[in-house]
Design a protein around this motif. Structure first.
Motif, mmCIF file in Angstrom:
data_model
loop_
_atom_site.group_PDB
_atom_site.id
_atom_site.type_symbol
_atom_site.label_atom_id
_atom_site.label_comp_id
_atom_site.label_asym_id
_atom_site.label_seq_id
_atom_site.Cartn_x
_atom_site.Cartn_y
_atom_site.Cartn_z
ATOM 1 N N ASN A 1 14.064 -10.403 11.933
ATOM 2 C CA ASN A 1 12.716 -10.078 12.956
ATOM 3 C C ASN A 1 11.985 -8.812 12.901
ATOM 4 N N LYS B 1 8.659 -8.778 14.536
ATOM 5 C CA LYS B 1 8.567 -8.978 15.905
ATOM 6 C C LYS B 1 8.505 -7.440 16.610
ATOM 7 N N GLY B 2 8.786 -7.698 18.017
ATOM 8 C CA GLY B 2 8.875 -6.396 18.473
ATOM 9 C C GLY B 2 10.338 -5.847 18.402
ATOM 10 N N PRO B 3 10.518 -4.668 18.986
ATOM 11 C CA PRO B 3 11.530 -3.971 18.584
ATOM 12 C C PRO B 3 12.911 -4.389 19.422
ATOM 13 N N ALA B 4 12.555 -5.158 20.398
ATOM 14 C CA ALA B 4 13.582 -5.758 21.318
ATOM 15 C C ALA B 4 14.642 -6.814 20.694
ATOM 16 N N VAL B 5 13.943 -7.464 19.733
ATOM 17 C CA VAL B 5 14.416 -8.592 19.067
ATOM 18 C C VAL B 5 14.988 -8.423 17.677
#
Lengths: 461, 629
Positions: free
Chosen positions: B87, B90-94
């Motif tokens: 991922n 994608k964003g850092p959270a995922v």
């Protein structure tokens, strides 16, 4: 204890010249300060506790003046709930008081649950022990009632629309989740920003439509749009006057329209009526004559309810029959007026022409039959004969405030998508929108996203 | 069998799988005298299914385990054959790390850790009976009659509890990979009054790599940059082995459809509930019959073996059908099957019988962790094992127990889901289960949890002080970026133009410039250099915290609300029957789960907001009564 800020209309609905909207909670003053302007421009934070202030309520979005009010400022703990409390005294009547409530809701307050002010008073130690049971009963009783109402609404049009929106959001969410949890899974389209923008735009537009055109919202904001029609001299203006006399009308100029179209609001047994083109009725006695056939048809089309007045003392004329044709398929009540005079009208013929619509006989001159007419209007409205899925006031305000919230979260999502924020962040606002819409229909099953994930995709690694 | 006293311990851990090893290591490190018992010493930390650790949500759990002072991250860092960050687009959270493991090396490394750990005794034994006195665990008895006494006991039996392997119409009593199952212990647990359910999981066949035609497959290499789970790892394995991707064919699907009647899944022979997220190939073909092909990943099981795991072909069809299936997959036409795939059924506890500490409600000082609690996955097991070990250790040492909240860690989400909602299928962590996933990131696991690990005694002083320095550097840099103005001079505008950004009209705070999509930390640092040089991780941390500030703040506000509800405790001795007004279904659920806080109560399905209101008032009423009386 610190709670969020709740608001509700504290006076009985639909009666009284003055109504009170109350706010309680840690940001009660902040919310009031956002929407209240005193002539001195002084902030409410600078005012002493337990003081009352004259001023105007302003919609902070566009600076528009909403109401002229008196506002009481009471800082906790010396208040009913022991929290900061604001009471806004405004004009009575559904329309104005609802506007005030809406304004508070949109600017950060939450609609109070049944008994919630009392509950807070208790939780904050204001009410003694013996009253606790009563509060619990209150919550239970009112919630059951609210649930019944909610169940009744489940079959409604609004619920179906919301369900469609939620399903679309859920599929979007599931797709994003699959992209995250199964990044190598090849058979699912990557939820890209353009796709996200498409979805959010669509949902946002649908919410707009709901807010603008749903009869629920419209009736609340504007009243049930009602037109009185009939040939000259059948008693239209007498009807208008008696409705107004009985029901404390508010005469308003509607912004953006010409002065000669005046609308009057009356509150008939809790049903807000917006009487359309009352000026026309007063001046020329005939809407068709005054604005032309085509335009009058249009006015009729836009009306939610039509009051067709016939003359009991005359036989049905061709014009009467034309009027019946013009309003075919619409919600109307037939009023046979002038029963004080010898009856000439063919009642059976009227029944045939009107199908199953209500017929009320009146003698407005002798003030006979007005009660029956009001009853007919109220029952038409509350029994749902008029196409409006959601008829209770509380749910109405609740729905609108939730829809407004949903609109703002989906707008956040949309703006984020347009600014290249990663999809999984935008997801936060999309999920929130989905949850808020779920609060309207009472669906808050958390597991459904995961169920959707497994139903929609065949997952591996 | 005559019994004999075999020793007294603070903590006994039954089982040495992924949950057991973390539990045992944690308890021992905290200073508790610990014993770990396993049916087979050669199977410590064995991976009976896929040879990989990490992935979305799971990878973050491994980071959390490391921040708390657990072992999984460090061991896989030393023994993997490939690592990838998933991922990344994608964003850092995922973002999440996943490693392909060398199964044998992993086991050996973990076994050595256990052997070297002070305060820890390892012994091979089959536990048959739990000894309970006055509703409190007292010890246990093994197959040979040895009686071990302990303050606390942690049960981590995985799929061994009344395990049964199923292949076609063949069904036999067995633990995973033909290990000896644990049968009498299941009876002992049931006799204590615990509710057990039957779950099912499965594994695919393994083939010999020398018989695979890789030319018909696609290569799946690891990342070529150094990656590690542990915050402390400094040596990186850059010599990596690839995985390979192929697909099922129409023939595969035909074979499955023709042989469905032989599948124990469809004949009704398997009664246990299987996981939806890891379906067998027969399930995939039946449920998604419009899909022309399914992915098959070929994953090496280690460096010193030719055995290859056929990810995606999990099945319990008879072996002759499995052979046909393999032959129908491009690249595997001539593949030699080394082991057949199988389904396994086993007993699991209904996890709502546990407190959030993983202690059982029925028997004091008895804890369960891992697959026995209805989960699946090595990481889920390890996370629970660690927390059960911590709490069993704390209890034995007479210290206050530790519970991670949903806003602290994925481990908190996992355990809260289990003990509050229960599960009706083997439970797997998914990022969507975490409502605050933006806060529960891969990059900040140490910022979230290391302090807790230190307080408990799992993180040594040296590591802690290094961490504090890192934390301070990040915080200082955040303050600096938020207070430093960048002028719209030529240098600035040129740099912005070079990355296709729109020129500045005015001066701007460095942090606000960093928020722009086209900017990153290094670019901003060019215009406004820091006095201290930050490490790559520190820069990343600063960048994430600045760039996603708005979203992080939103999440933090939600957490604030949650915390308030968590602070409202429900007395343990509350009598729900005495409360008028709570709906009957809600009452039953509340009595079963016995939530500790209003927050937990509100997460129970079937308990609605009105019930919560009434509960709140009831509790306040009690408090007022106490104050006035």
């Amino acid at each position: 204890m610190e709670f969020d800020t709740i608001t509700a209309i504290s006076t009985p609905m639909g009666e009284g010249a003055i109504a009170i909207v109350r706010l309680s909670g840690s940001s009660a003053i902040a919310i009031a300060d956002k929407i209240f302007r005193s002539p001195s421009e002084k902030s409410l934070f600078e005012q002493n506790s337990h003081t009352i202030h004259y001023g105007h309520l302003i919609d902070p979005k566009n600076g528009e003046v909403v109401e002229e009010v008196m506002l009481s400022l009471m800082k906790g703990p010396k208040t009913f709930t022991r929290e900061d409390v604001i009471e806004i005294n405004c004009h009575g009547g559904l329309v104005s008081v609802n506007r005030v409530l809406q304004l508070a809701l949109i600017n950060g307050a939450r609609l109070a649950e049944p008994g919630e002010f009392t509950k807070r008073a208790f939780l904050n130690g204001r009410i003694d022990l013996s009253q606790a049971e009563a509060v619990m009963d209150l919550i239970r009783a009112k919630t059951d009632k609210a649930m019944n109402v909610a169940l009744g609404q489940m079959e409604g049009r609004l619920s179906r629309l919301i369900a469609t929106l939620r399903q679309a959001l859920l599929e979007t969410l599931a797709q994003v989740e699959v992209n995250i949890d199964y990044p190598e899974y090849d058979d699912v389209e990557e939820m890209t920003l353009p796709l996200m923008i498409d979805k959010c735009t669509w949902v946002s537009e649908e919410i707009d439509k709901l807010l603008l055109t749903s009869s629920q919202g419209k009736i609340l904001r504007e009243g049930l749009s009602t037109a009185i029609i009939g040939r000259p001299n059948v008693g239209k203006s007498s009807l208008l006057n008696s409705l107004i006399q009985e029901n404390k009308a508010i005469v308003t100029d509607i912004a953006g329209t010409t002065r000669d179209i005046i609308e009057e609001y009356v509150n008939v047994r809790g049903v807000p009526l917006k009487l359309v083109d009352t000026a026309g009725i007063r001046e020329t006695e005939d809407i068709v004559e005054r604005i032309g056939v085509e335009k009058s048809r249009q006015v009729l089309k836009e009306a939610d309810l039509i009051l067709l007045v016939l003359n009991s003392a005359e036989k049905l004329t061709i014009e009467d029959r034309r009027l019946f044709e013009a309003i075919e398929g619409m919600d109307y009540i037939v009023i046979i007026n002038k029963t004080d005079l010898p009856t000439e009208i063919e009642i059976d013929e009227v029944r045939k022409l009107s199908g199953h619509k209500r017929i009320v006989t009146t003698s407005l001159l002798e003030e006979q039959g007005v009660n029956e007419l009001e009853e007919a209007i109220a029952s038409l409205f509350f029994e749902g004969a008029i196409e409006a899925t959601d008829l209770t006031y509380v749910s109405n305000a609740r729905h609108i405030s939730l829809l407004t919230l949903a609109k703002s979260t989906i707008t956040d999502a949309l703006e984020a998508a347009q600014n290249d924020v990663p999809v999984d962040m935008i997801q936060i606002d999309v999920t929130r929108t989905w949850e808020i819409l779920g609060e309207i229909t009472g669906d808050t099953v958390e597991e459904s996203l995961i169920d959707q994930l497994f139903a929609q995709f065949c997952l591996g690694k | 069998m005559p019994k004999f006293e075999a020793g007294k311990f603070d903590v006994i851990v039954v089982g040495a799988g992924h949950a057991g090893v973390e539990a045992a290591l944690a308890a021992a490190k905290m200073g508790a005298k610990t014993l770990v018992l396993t049916i087979n010493l050669d199977m410590i930390a064995f991976m009976p299914c896929n040879p990989s650790i990490g992935g979305p949500a799971k990878g973050i759990v491994v980071r959390e385990i490391d921040a708390l002072g657990g072992a999984m991250g460090k061991v896989i860092d030393k023994t993997h054959i490939q690592m990838r960050m998933l991922n990344t687009g994608k964003g850092p959270a995922v973002r999440a790390l996943r490693a392909q493991a060398d199964k044998v090396l992993y086991q050996n490394e973990m076994k050595r850790l256990l052997e070297e750990q002070e305060n820890l005794t390892i012994h091979q034994a089959v536990v048959e009976e739990l000894l309970v006195e006055d509703d409190k665990i007292a010890g246990l008895v093994t197959q040979v009659g040895a009686v071990y006494r302990a303050e606390t006991v942690v049960i981590t039996t995985g799929t061994f509890l009344r395990g049964e392997i199923i292949i076609g119409d063949l069904k036999y009593s067995s633990g995973p990979n033909n290990q000896q199952p644990s049968i009498k212990l299941a009876d002992s647990i049931r006799d204590l009054g615990f509710d057990l359910v039957r779950f099912k999981t499965g594994t695919p066949p393994r083939v010999n790599s020398k018989t695979i035609d890789y030319s018909k497959t696609e290569i799946q290499p690891g990342d070529d940059v150094p990656r590690a789970f542990s915050f402390e790892t400094t040596e990186f394995i850059m010599d990596q082995l690839p995985c390979w991707l192929t697909y099922t064919s129409e023939v595969t699907h035909q074979i499955i459809n023709d042989n469905l009647h032989l599948s124990p899944m469809y004949s009704g022979m398997i009664k246990g509930t299987g996981p939806r997220y890891c379906p067998s190939i027969e399930d995939k073909v039946v449920r998604f019959n419009d899909k022309p092909r399914h992915q098959i990943f070929l994953e090496p099981e280690g460096r010193n073996t030719r055995e290859v795991y056929v990810q995606g072909l999990s099945t319990s069809l008879p072996e002759h059908v499995q052979r046909q299936l393999l032959a129908s997959v491009p690249g595997l036409e001539n593949a030699e099957m080394m082991r057949a795939g199988y389904a396994i059924e086993y007993d699991a506890m209904v996890p709502t019988q546990l407190w959030p500490t993983l202690e059982t409600k029925k028997v004091k000082n008895l804890y369960t962790a891992g697959q026995i609690n209805g989960t699946s996955g090595y990481e889920e097991a390890a996370g629970q094992g660690l927390m059960a070990g911590i709490n069993a250790g704390l209890r034995a040492l007479k210290k206050e127990e530790k519970v991670l909240s949903r806003s602290d860690a994925y481990i908190g989400v996992l355990i809260d889901d289990l003990v509050t909602k229960g599960t009706n299928e083997p439970y797997r962590l998914l990022t969507s289960r975490a409502e605050y996933r933006l806060l529960l990131r891969h990059d900040n696991a140490d910022l979230r949890l290391l302090e807790i690990g230190y307080e408990i005694g799992l993180v040594p002083e040296s590591r802690y002080s290094k961490f504090l320095e890192k934390k301070k550097r990040v915080e200082d840099e955040l303050v600096r970026l938020r207070s430093t103005m960048i002028k719209p001079n030529e240098v600035t505008q040129d740099l912005i133009k070079s990355v296709a950004g729109s020129e500045l009209k005015d001066g701007i705070r460095a942090a606000d410039l960093l928020k722009r999509t086209e900017m990153n930390y290094d670019l901003v640092a060019q215009l406004s250099p820091s006095e201290v040089e930050l490490s790559i991780e520190e820069k990343e941390q600063v960048e994430i915290q600045v760039k996603y500030e708005g979203y992080i703040d939103k999440s933090l506000q939600q957490v604030e609300k949650l915390k308030k509800m968590e602070d409202k405790k429900i007395p343990e001795n509350i009598d729900y029957n005495a409360i008028n007004g709570i709906a009957t279904e809600a009452k039953q659920k509340l009595m079963q789960v016995r939530p500790l806080s209003i927050a937990q109560a509100s997460r129970i399905s079937g308990v609605n907001p009105a019930d919560i209101s009434i509960l709140l008032i009831y509790i306040e009423q009690g408090k007022i009564a106490k104050i006035s009386g």
